[in-house]
Design a protein around this motif. Sequence first.
Motif, short mmCIF file in Angstrom:
data_model
loop_
_atom_site.label_atom_id
_atom_site.label_comp_id
_atom_site.label_asym_id
_atom_site.label_seq_id
_atom_site.Cartn_x
_atom_site.Cartn_y
_atom_site.Cartn_z
N GLN A 222 -4.98 18.57 63.67
CA GLN A 222 -6.44 18.50 63.82
C GLN A 222 -6.77 17.87 65.18
N LEU A 223 -6.79 18.73 66.21
CA LEU A 223 -6.90 18.23 67.59
C LEU A 223 -8.28 17.64 67.90
N ASP A 224 -9.29 17.97 67.09
CA ASP A 224 -10.63 17.47 67.42
C ASP A 224 -11.13 16.41 66.43
N SER A 225 -10.19 15.70 65.81
CA SER A 225 -10.59 14.62 64.90
C SER A 225 -11.26 13.50 65.70
N PRO A 226 -12.06 12.64 65.03
CA PRO A 226 -12.67 11.50 65.74
C PRO A 226 -11.62 10.63 66.43
N GLU A 227 -10.43 10.49 65.82
CA GLU A 227 -9.38 9.67 66.42
C GLU A 227 -8.87 10.30 67.72
N ALA A 228 -8.71 11.64 67.69
CA ALA A 228 -8.26 12.35 68.89
C ALA A 228 -9.27 12.20 70.01
N VAL A 229 -10.54 12.31 69.67
CA VAL A 229 -11.61 12.17 70.67
C VAL A 229 -11.57 10.78 71.29
N GLU A 230 -11.33 9.76 70.46
CA GLU A 230 -11.24 8.39 70.98
C GLU A 230 -10.12 8.24 72.00
N THR A 404 -16.80 17.52 77.97
CA THR A 404 -16.65 16.17 77.41
C THR A 404 -15.37 16.15 76.58
N PRO A 405 -14.80 14.99 76.30
CA PRO A 405 -13.62 14.95 75.42
C PRO A 405 -13.85 15.68 74.10
N GLN A 406 -15.04 15.50 73.51
CA GLN A 406 -15.34 16.18 72.24
C GLN A 406 -15.33 17.70 72.40
N GLU A 407 -16.01 18.19 73.45
CA GLU A 407 -16.06 19.64 73.69
C GLU A 407 -14.66 20.20 73.97
N ALA A 408 -13.91 19.46 74.80
CA ALA A 408 -12.58 19.94 75.19
C ALA A 408 -11.67 20.05 73.97
N LEU A 409 -11.74 19.06 73.09
CA LEU A 409 -10.86 19.06 71.91
C LEU A 409 -11.33 20.04 70.85
N SER A 410 -12.63 20.25 70.73
CA SER A 410 -13.12 21.27 69.79
C SER A 410 -12.62 22.65 70.19
N ALA A 411 -12.67 22.93 71.50
CA ALA A 411 -12.16 24.22 72.01
C ALA A 411 -10.66 24.30 71.76
N ALA A 412 -9.95 23.18 71.97
CA ALA A 412 -8.51 23.17 71.78
C ALA A 412 -8.13 23.46 70.32
N GLN A 413 -8.88 22.87 69.40
CA GLN A 413 -8.59 23.10 67.98
C GLN A 413 -8.78 24.59 67.63
N ALA A 414 -9.85 25.18 68.17
CA ALA A 414 -10.09 26.61 67.92
C ALA A 414 -8.95 27.45 68.51
N ASP A 415 -8.51 27.11 69.72
CA ASP A 415 -7.41 27.84 70.36
C ASP A 415 -6.12 27.69 69.56
#
Length: 421
Positions: A222-230, A404-415
């Motif tokens: 889960q690359l876009d979890s709140p912990e990952a974003v932190e 943003t870190p959140q946007e970058a990781l959301s895209a990463a999770q989808a990829d």
Amino acid sequence: MHHTRRKPVTLVTAVLGTATLALVGACSSGGAGGGQASGGDSTTYTWWDPYPQHDASSDWEARVQQCGEEAGVTIQRTAYDTTALTNQALLSAQEGTSPDVILLDNPAVSTLAETGMLTTMDEFGLDTADVDANLLDAGVVDGETYGIPIGANTLALYYNKEILDAAGVDPASITDWASLTAALEAVTGAGHKGITFAGIGTEEGSFQFLPWFWGAGADLTQLDSPEAVEALELWKGWLDAGYAPNSVIQNSQNTTWEEFLTGDFAFVENGTWQVNSAAEADFETGVVQLPAKDGGVAPAPTGGEFIVAPVQSDEGRYEVTRQIVECMTTPEGFVETANTFAYYVPPTEEGQEQLLAESPELETWVEAVRSAKGRTSDNLGTDYPKISEALWTAVQNALSGSATPQEALSAAQADAEAATS
């Protein structure tokens, strides 16, 4: 990552220094040509490894040949760079020319195992119970063990003692993210540079980001979890505050080490393989663990090769192969490899205790290895490289400011989901 030792190293310090290409794929330089499997030759056994920098006159070659001599055979050794080795291994299996023994970068073990080209350690009758589970995990696929680590290395934080002293920072105070960030604020406030690390858009970037990612409690599924974003916000925050240079976006681990050796930086994230170089620096250095967000040691990814045995059509070869593998994986064998290679910590408690009896100053590194985690653990196997690429791309996008870190990781999770589904 092609390195030579700077000067002769004594046995006690030889356990870790210089550098390794065990760390990440595609980081060593040129290979030493092809090798055919030994076919019907019962006195010659073929061995492939990813150490082209250790030639036929090296201590490593002698170590390998010693294992052949003990088994009563000659070993024909061929060296490739890390990426080429995986590709050659897959090709040799298709052509029926697999070598008898391969030393393989640990994230690639599951890639070879999933093709069915490797024997299991159970089939060899080799007991892996003494190997630390966190290190053995990288070679386990669906409950079967396909290799044994010959040693392990990992990451920690090196510091420049002179800079910390001048800024009034006690390295023992660095126990979590908040205290590390406070230390960075103090050293930059005193006119020095803070921290450098490798955020490059390759496996090295993922390797260096994972201690912060895992140290926040994030999970690779889960690359876009709140912990990952932190975790990504931590790195980006350091850049924004001037605690880390923008060069980290392009930095390899070698580059960060060169930056640290200038004497300008208080901290660098780097590995076991720099122990000797740190001891030879123009300033006094020390090591502290990479801290987890709320304290304790962050799990850093394990580097290091596994010894694996490809399937052979002539099963009569397996008994000698087992003896060769065993020579590399007894407690004494692990310590001998550590002393030969200068950058490995033995993967068993008994081997680690023997090492610390010789070299008590390596305790921080043994502790780091005991806390480390395989990149393909959690049964990620061949999905790991795809997830990793999504992760290092997110790091690039966030550090460069294009997301943003959140946007970058959301895209990463989808990829990652698209790549592994």
